[in-house]
Structure formats: C-alpha cells, structure tokens
Design a protein around this motif. Structure first.
Motif, mmCIF file in Angstrom:
data_model
loop_
_atom_site.group_PDB
_atom_site.id
_atom_site.type_symbol
_atom_site.label_atom_id
_atom_site.label_comp_id
_atom_site.label_asym_id
_atom_site.label_seq_id
_atom_site.Cartn_x
_atom_site.Cartn_y
_atom_site.Cartn_z
ATOM 1 N N THR A 184 -4.218 3.472 41.219
ATOM 2 C CA THR A 184 -4.030 4.761 41.870
ATOM 3 C C THR A 184 -5.360 5.314 42.355
ATOM 4 O O THR A 184 -5.464 5.835 43.475
ATOM 5 C CB THR A 184 -3.358 5.756 40.902
ATOM 6 O OG1 THR A 184 -2.086 5.241 40.524
ATOM 7 C CG2 THR A 184 -3.181 7.122 41.535
ATOM 8 N N LEU A 185 -6.389 5.192 41.546
ATOM 9 C CA LEU A 185 -7.717 5.658 41.923
ATOM 10 C C LEU A 185 -8.245 4.903 43.142
ATOM 11 O O LEU A 185 -8.772 5.508 44.080
ATOM 12 C CB LEU A 185 -8.676 5.494 40.746
ATOM 13 C CG LEU A 185 -10.098 5.990 40.935
ATOM 14 C CD1 LEU A 185 -10.114 7.493 41.168
ATOM 15 C CD2 LEU A 185 -10.941 5.626 39.734
ATOM 16 N N LEU A 234 -16.071 1.151 44.256
ATOM 17 C CA LEU A 234 -14.765 0.700 44.736
ATOM 18 C C LEU A 234 -14.657 -0.816 44.605
ATOM 19 O O LEU A 234 -13.637 -1.336 44.141
ATOM 20 C CB LEU A 234 -14.539 1.129 46.182
ATOM 21 C CG LEU A 234 -13.231 0.638 46.830
ATOM 22 C CD1 LEU A 234 -12.019 1.190 46.087
ATOM 23 C CD2 LEU A 234 -13.182 1.028 48.291
ATOM 24 N N MET A 235 -15.714 -1.520 44.966
ATOM 25 C CA MET A 235 -15.694 -2.981 44.863
ATOM 26 C C MET A 235 -15.550 -3.422 43.410
ATOM 27 O O MET A 235 -14.817 -4.371 43.107
ATOM 28 C CB MET A 235 -16.948 -3.576 45.505
ATOM 29 C CG MET A 235 -16.947 -3.400 47.019
ATOM 30 S SD MET A 235 -18.418 -3.940 47.957
ATOM 31 C CE MET A 235 -19.336 -4.922 46.886
ATOM 32 N N MET A 274 -9.256 6.356 46.793
ATOM 33 C CA MET A 274 -10.576 6.146 47.377
ATOM 34 C C MET A 274 -10.464 5.560 48.774
ATOM 35 O O MET A 274 -11.153 6.006 49.697
ATOM 36 C CB MET A 274 -11.409 5.231 46.482
ATOM 37 C CG MET A 274 -11.830 5.866 45.166
ATOM 38 S SD MET A 274 -12.672 4.715 44.043
ATOM 39 C CE MET A 274 -14.287 4.595 44.835
ATOM 40 N N ARG A 275 -9.590 4.567 48.922
ATOM 41 C CA ARG A 275 -9.408 3.962 50.259
ATOM 42 C C ARG A 275 -8.882 4.992 51.247
ATOM 43 O O ARG A 275 -9.349 5.066 52.381
ATOM 44 C CB ARG A 275 -8.428 2.797 50.166
ATOM 45 C CG ARG A 275 -8.993 1.554 49.569
ATOM 46 C CD ARG A 275 -7.987 0.423 49.696
ATOM 47 N NE ARG A 275 -8.355 -0.703 48.874
ATOM 48 C CZ ARG A 275 -7.504 -1.398 48.150
ATOM 49 N NH1 ARG A 275 -6.229 -1.091 48.118
ATOM 50 N NH2 ARG A 275 -7.918 -2.419 47.431
ATOM 51 N N ALA A 276 -7.875 5.778 50.825
ATOM 52 C CA ALA A 276 -7.279 6.782 51.712
ATOM 53 C C ALA A 276 -8.299 7.844 52.117
ATOM 54 O O ALA A 276 -8.202 8.416 53.207
ATOM 55 C CB ALA A 276 -6.085 7.441 51.024
ATOM 56 N N SER A 277 -9.268 8.095 51.269
ATOM 57 C CA SER A 277 -10.306 9.086 51.560
ATOM 58 C C SER A 277 -11.496 8.493 52.307
ATOM 59 O O SER A 277 -12.461 9.200 52.609
ATOM 60 C CB SER A 277 -10.808 9.711 50.252
ATOM 61 O OG SER A 277 -9.764 10.369 49.592
ATOM 62 N N GLY A 278 -11.444 7.186 52.545
ATOM 63 C CA GLY A 278 -12.533 6.526 53.257
ATOM 64 C C GLY A 278 -13.758 6.282 52.396
ATOM 65 O O GLY A 278 -14.851 6.074 52.920
#
Length: 90
Positions: A62-63, A77-78, A67-71
């Motif tokens: 979910t996190l 993230l990696m 993060m992806r949706a927020s750019g």
C-alpha cells in the motif's frame, strides 16, 4: 505467489508457534541451525515478527502504491520494491 492468508498470530501452548485460521504456519525452536540455544525471548520475538509478516507485506504494498501515485521515487522506493519482490519469491 500463494501463501496462507493472514491474519497470523503468535501462540504459546506446548511450544512457540505461529498459527492462522487454517492451522499452524510454523513452530519455533529454541535452537539455531547448529544446535546452539536461543533464549525464550529471542524465539518469541522471532515468532511475533513472523506472525506480523502478512500485515507488514500488505502495508508495504500500500505504501509503495501511494509513493508511485504521488510521483515519489528514489532509493527508499526501490528498497521497498525489492523487499516485496523477495517476500513474493521473485
């Protein structure tokens, strides 16, 4: 990847174990792979961490999606994506 669905819980009966509604996930011993004793506290800490695994994996997914949706990109993230991949056997 299929694993026993959560929630999982730590139980102490005749031994420390992690269980689900479908039965036993694992039984923890107080010995490491070479026969050396672990403390009861260490064994129980391991059991609690294992029991939390399905919830931790779902939360991390979910996190990462957020993060992806927020750019948001970068090493955190990696690292999170690598942990998910490892947990799913990839």
């Amino acid at each position: 990847m299929n694993y026993t669905p959560g929630p999982w819980a730590f139980k102490t009966k005749w031994c420390d174990q992690v269980v689900s509604d479908n039965g036993c996930i694992c039984i923890l011993t107080e010995y490491d792979g070479e026969g050396y004793p672990r403390t009861k506290l260490e064994s129980r800490a391991n059991a609690r961490l294992i029991a939390a695994s399905p919830k931790l994996l779902d939360s991390l997914k979910t996190l990462v999606e957020g993060m992806r949706a927020s750019g948001i990109n970068g090493p955190h993230l990696m690292a999170a994506e690598a942990a998910i991949k490892e947990a799913e056997g990839g």
